[in-house]
Design a protein around this motif. Structure first.
Motif, mmCIF file in Angstrom:
data_model
loop_
_atom_site.group_PDB
_atom_site.id
_atom_site.type_symbol
_atom_site.label_atom_id
_atom_site.label_comp_id
_atom_site.label_asym_id
_atom_site.label_seq_id
_atom_site.Cartn_x
_atom_site.Cartn_y
_atom_site.Cartn_z
ATOM 1 N N GLY A 81 65.440 94.662 20.034
ATOM 2 C CA GLY A 81 66.020 96.081 19.312
ATOM 3 C C GLY A 81 67.103 96.409 18.066
ATOM 4 N N ALA A 82 67.766 97.468 17.952
ATOM 5 C CA ALA A 82 68.278 97.530 16.865
ATOM 6 C C ALA A 82 70.160 98.197 17.433
ATOM 7 N N LEU A 83 71.124 98.338 17.273
ATOM 8 C CA LEU A 83 72.073 99.248 17.000
ATOM 9 C C LEU A 83 72.900 99.832 16.664
ATOM 10 N N ASP A 84 72.779 100.121 15.145
ATOM 11 C CA ASP A 84 72.738 100.660 14.119
ATOM 12 C C ASP A 84 74.258 101.020 13.903
ATOM 13 N N PHE A 85 74.661 100.662 13.319
ATOM 14 C CA PHE A 85 75.883 101.077 12.888
ATOM 15 C C PHE A 85 75.442 102.306 11.102
ATOM 16 N N ILE A 104 83.495 90.315 14.819
ATOM 17 C CA ILE A 104 82.317 90.740 14.332
ATOM 18 C C ILE A 104 82.990 90.896 12.710
ATOM 19 N N THR A 105 81.889 90.784 12.209
ATOM 20 C CA THR A 105 81.685 90.697 10.788
ATOM 21 C C THR A 105 80.789 91.466 10.112
ATOM 22 N N ALA A 106 81.723 92.806 9.322
ATOM 23 C CA ALA A 106 81.178 93.783 8.911
ATOM 24 C C ALA A 106 81.032 94.169 7.187
ATOM 25 N N GLY A 107 80.705 92.978 7.140
ATOM 26 C CA GLY A 107 80.692 93.186 5.418
ATOM 27 C C GLY A 107 82.176 93.757 4.564
ATOM 28 N N GLY A 108 81.876 94.637 3.688
ATOM 29 C CA GLY A 108 82.760 95.455 3.113
ATOM 30 C C GLY A 108 82.684 96.799 4.098
ATOM 31 N N VAL A 109 82.708 97.038 4.503
ATOM 32 C CA VAL A 109 83.013 98.621 5.933
ATOM 33 C C VAL A 109 84.090 98.481 6.116
ATOM 34 N N GLY A 110 85.004 100.142 5.696
ATOM 35 C CA GLY A 110 85.726 100.116 6.383
ATOM 36 C C GLY A 110 85.705 100.691 7.121
ATOM 37 N N GLY A 111 87.276 101.683 7.642
ATOM 38 C CA GLY A 111 87.407 102.581 8.172
ATOM 39 C C GLY A 111 86.663 102.282 10.176
ATOM 40 N N SER A 125 84.343 104.512 12.594
ATOM 41 C CA SER A 125 83.716 104.905 12.859
ATOM 42 C C SER A 125 82.651 103.997 13.473
ATOM 43 N N ALA A 126 82.560 102.850 13.145
ATOM 44 C CA ALA A 126 81.282 101.718 13.924
ATOM 45 C C ALA A 126 82.338 101.354 14.972
ATOM 46 N N GLY A 127 83.038 102.322 15.307
ATOM 47 C CA GLY A 127 83.426 101.725 16.633
ATOM 48 C C GLY A 127 82.606 101.555 18.146
ATOM 49 N N THR A 128 82.255 102.653 18.066
ATOM 50 C CA THR A 128 81.046 103.171 18.775
ATOM 51 C C THR A 128 79.629 102.495 19.772
ATOM 52 N N MET A 129 79.352 101.751 17.846
ATOM 53 C CA MET A 129 77.934 101.138 17.695
ATOM 54 C C MET A 129 78.511 99.241 17.838
ATOM 55 N N PHE A 130 79.937 98.968 17.818
ATOM 56 C CA PHE A 130 80.110 97.930 17.932
ATOM 57 C C PHE A 130 80.622 97.277 18.960
#
Length: 376
Positions: free
Chosen positions: A93-97, A263-270, A272-277
């Motif tokens: 499945g997927a848990l997308d940020f 955790i590696t998220a590329g160039g995304v900052g901020g 707001s992805a905390g819950t999905m992580f």
């Protein structure tokens, strides 16, 4: 006036040589009428003006839907979440940020054409620059702050997920970054653990912020830190920023994680992805398939007390989630007023206020038991 074929003869029958003047009328077959010349001049002027307008910077910021990324998947050939020191269970499945693409802001201004396009798109939003960024903020400061918030959100996610699996995770509040121009630069250092501010113990970031804001702007404040295992007291002169007393540092949390989580998220900052992580780390550390193979997107900060905090750009994230193929979306309860009326067709939105809410929602979606889940 029609334009003659330039390959045709301009002389008498059978003549193959071009002539400047038409033999019958004495006019130039290639001449442009005064009226046509005027139209061409006007068109040229419009093009010049339009080109000029495209370079005029405007003090606005545009939010538009950004891409989504599966936290259970890979990025540039590497797993986004890697676990060492514990069993990592396979997840389907997927848990997308979700993300927001931002045009404008410090160092980057939008032009008239970008503004016009945004005004015509229902999934775009236009803001005045000062509504999003403080007046004197630089692009470098924004990037540093976003990077620090992303790192902090990843550490909080790992800590909460590990605690939810029954592990003990000690916590410390530390200096994560000092932007250019910070009054604390040269006094505090990244990695300093903040023990107290003006005599008040600071066990977490909220305590640090409260203690600093209780001080008078422009006055020195004593801060006790632990640096390289040694405790020391330093003095930092506070500053007023939009009515708030600050010392000019970005705060983070330093956790003693019993399991190494990267955790590696590329160039995304901020943040707001905390819950999905957090959900993704929990999924990898627990047996079974948490999502039931479903594609679930979402957003929201994950606070140390396990509450889900509101974020910006919820409308764009809803659109981006659906564009990316998600069927379900986990939305912070405090963003519900912005969600209503902006849910794309085919996307089911579930309201969450805590990690337990988010976890329960994912389990219900996996079991196809969504009828009773709270909505905005």
């Amino acid at each position: 006036m029609s334009t003659p074929d330039p390959t045709a003869s301009a002389g008498g029958a059978g003549s193959s040589a071009p002539h400047d003047l038409d033999a019958a009328s004495g006019t130039n077959p290639y001449a442009v009428s005064r009226r046509s010349g005027g139209l061409l001049s006007s068109l040229f002027l419009v093009i010049v003006i339009a080109a000029g307008l495209s370079f005029i910077p405007l003090p606005y910021v545009i939010f538009q839907p950004g891409p989504i990324t599966n936290t259970l998947g890979t990025l540039d050939g590497k797993e986004i979440i890697q676990v060492k020191g514990a069993t990592a269970y396979p997840a389907k499945g997927a848990l997308d940020f979700t993300t927001v693409r931002v045009t404008g802001g410090p160092g980057v201004r939008v032009n008239l054409f970008e503004l016009a396009e945004a005004a015509l798109r229902p999934d775009y939003e236009i803001y005045k620059r000062e509504e999003i960024y403080p007046t004197e903020t630089t692009r470098e400061q924004i990037q540093q702050e976003n990077a620090a918030e992303m790192v902090d959100s990843q550490e909080v996610a790992a800590a909460i997920a590990l605690r939810e699996t029954g592990r003990t995770v000690p916590e410390r509040v530390v200096v994560s970054a000092l932007p250019e121009g910070s009054p604390a630069k040269g006094v505090l250092e990244p990695g300093d653990e903040i023990l107290s501010v003006a005599g008040t113990a600071t066990p977490d970031a909220k305590a640090v912020q409260a203690a600093v804001q209780a001080q008078k702007a422009g006055a020195p404040v004593a801060i006790v830190v632990r640096r390289d295992g040694t405790q020391k007291t330093v003095s930092v002169t506070t500053r007023d920023v939009q009515g708030r007393t600050v010392v000019g540092v970005s705060l983070g949390r330093d956790y003693d994680l019993p399991v190494d989580v990267t955790i590696t998220a590329g160039g995304v900052g901020g943040p707001s992805a905390g819950t999905m992580f957090t959900l993704a780390v929990y999924d990898l550390l627990t047996p079974g398939d948490l999502t039931g193979g479903k594609r679930i997107a979402g957003t929201g900060t994950m606070e140390p007390d396990e509450s889900v905090g509101p974020i910006g750009g919820i409308r764009q994230k809803l659109a981006g989630a659906r564009n990316g193929g998600a069927d379900y979306f986990l939305a912070p309860a405090d963003n519900c007023d912005e969600v209503v009326g902006h849910v794309p067709d085919g996307l089911e939105v579930v309201r969450i206020g805590s990690f337990d809410d988010a976890l329960g929602a994912v389990k219900a979606i996996a079991a196809d038991d969504v009828a009773s889940l709270p909505r905005c």
